[in-house]
Enzyme design. Structure first.
Site, short mmCIF file in Angstrom:
data_model
loop_
_atom_site.label_atom_id
_atom_site.label_comp_id
_atom_site.label_asym_id
_atom_site.label_seq_id
_atom_site.Cartn_x
_atom_site.Cartn_y
_atom_site.Cartn_z
N ASP A 256 0.85 -1.19 0.00
CA ASP A 256 0.00 0.00 0.00
C ASP A 256 0.89 1.25 0.00
O ASP A 256 0.56 2.27 0.60
CB ASP A 256 -0.96 0.01 1.19
CG ASP A 256 -2.17 0.92 1.01
OD1 ASP A 256 -2.33 1.49 -0.10
OD2 ASP A 256 -2.93 1.09 1.96
N ALA A 290 -2.57 6.78 6.07
CA ALA A 290 -2.91 7.01 4.66
C ALA A 290 -1.89 6.29 3.78
O ALA A 290 -0.97 6.90 3.23
CB ALA A 290 -2.93 8.51 4.35
#
Length: 365
Positions: A256, A290
């Site tokens: 990610d 995030a």
């Protein structure tokens, strides 16, 4: 030709591996130097960026990302989108298309797209922007698929008619992943029964496990064969990771990773969002995580530090993601497979990486 301790589909051997673009043969040699460990190259099915570049920028950003991650042992990957406007998603897909069709020199092979947004729940957005969330339709997905091949698609399957789309998406060869979902346990089970293949960043962006309301996490732990997890030791507590490792046979790691990966602390872009790298993680201004700055070689070391045997850790970063996509010629060191290889020293640091036989320059690490 390389010599060392080689992980083959049948286990470890000391020997040599000969290759050009593909592996020619692997021979056992008890006298081979075992100081180097030779593993299949890593396959990252969820990566947004690196080296200041973000997939959503379009253009050559995907090439920059693929080159950056190749230096950390990633030999194949999915370029991953964010929730964004239709025009922004199309720009990103157009930017990826050329690099998918022909691998740039020095880069990981981009196998296709992971469309993480925009078909998500507004209640479980994480770092995804709320103003661009959309309802999925088969025609819209087909129009995106025509620009660049979508291999995985994250879907909040409880939203609108999303559940009914799963068989159609599966028929297109797309792996539907349950994620950014506010669904119940029953919603998760129904999605798996409809043909959903996995879960996006398990535990993050989904309803949690409670013994009265098991949620999407409960559906994954009880029923999943495959799920992705971010093993940066920040997104998921090690205890929760251990539970998932026991419950899900083919749990596999993803990074990610964002544009802040490989960059100094500071402010970066994640789609339309501004994110901040500090203390080894990436957060929104609100403090919410995030994405990450994880690389796959660090993911391997984290898995090993968690207690996994090296072969098991390798499988969760190479073999399982390859099998999940149906890539039978990647993720394993065997004659005829692509020569996607990572060579590690005693500290599990990459000393050589080969993508389809091409030696990657590691000097920028």
């Amino acid at each position: 030709m390389l010599s060392g301790r080689i992980l083959t589909p049948n286990g470890w051997i000391n020997g040599t591996i000969a290759f050009d673009q593909r592996i020619q043969h692997i021979q056992e040699n008890a006298g081979a130097d075992g100081a180097l460990t030779i593993l299949p190259g890593f396959i990252d099915l969820h990566v947004h960026g690196a080296s200041g570049a973000d997939i959503m920028q379009g253009g050559t950003a995907g090439v920059t990302v693929a080159r950056s991650h190749a230096r950390h042992g990633t030999t194949a990957m999915l370029g991953t989108t964010m929730t964004a406007t239709d025009n922004s998603i199309r720009r990103a897909l157009n930017g990826l298309a050329g690099a998918i069709a022909e691998r740039p020199a020095g880069a990981a092979r981009i196998l296709g797209v992971h469309l993480e947004g925009p078909f998500l729940s507004i209640h479980r957005l994480g770092a995804q922007p709320a103003d661009a969330v959309a309802i999925a339709s088969i025609d819209l997905v087909r129009s995106y698929h025509a620009l660049a091949p979508i291999r995985a698609l994250t879907l909040a399957t409880e939203v609108a008619d999303h559940l009914a789309l799963i068989p159609q998406l599966k028929a297109m060869g797309i792996r539907v992943q349950i994620g950014h979902s506010n669904g119940t346990y029953d919603d998760g089970v129904a999605a798996l029964e409809a043909g959903a293949a996995g879960f996006t960043h398990l535990f993050n962006g989904m309803t949690a496990l409670n013994h009265y309301k098991p949620g999407i996490v409960g559906a994954a732990l009880a029923h999943a064969e495959y799920a992705e997890i971010i093993p940066d030791l920040q997104h998921v507590h090690p205890g929760a990771m251990r539970a998932a490792l026991r419950a899900i046979p083919r749990l596999y790691g993803v990074t990610d990773a964002t544009s802040a990966t490989g960059m100094p602390d500071g402010e970066y872009g994640l789609g339309t969002q501004r994110v901040y790298k500090c203390l080894g993680c990436v957060r929104l201004a609100t403090g919410s995580l995030a994405g990450s700055v994880l690389t796959m070689d660090q993911a391997l070391r984290n898995f090993v530090d968690l207690g996994l045997e090296l072969a098991d850790a390798s499988n969760r970063l190479s073999l399982y993601p390859a099998d999940y996509l149906g890539e039978t010629e990647r993720g394993r060191l065997a004659p005829g497979a692509w020569a996607d290889i990572v060579v590690l020293d005693a500290d599990l640091q990459p000393v050589a990486v080969f993508v389809e036989g091409e030696a990657i320059d590691l000097s920028n690490n």
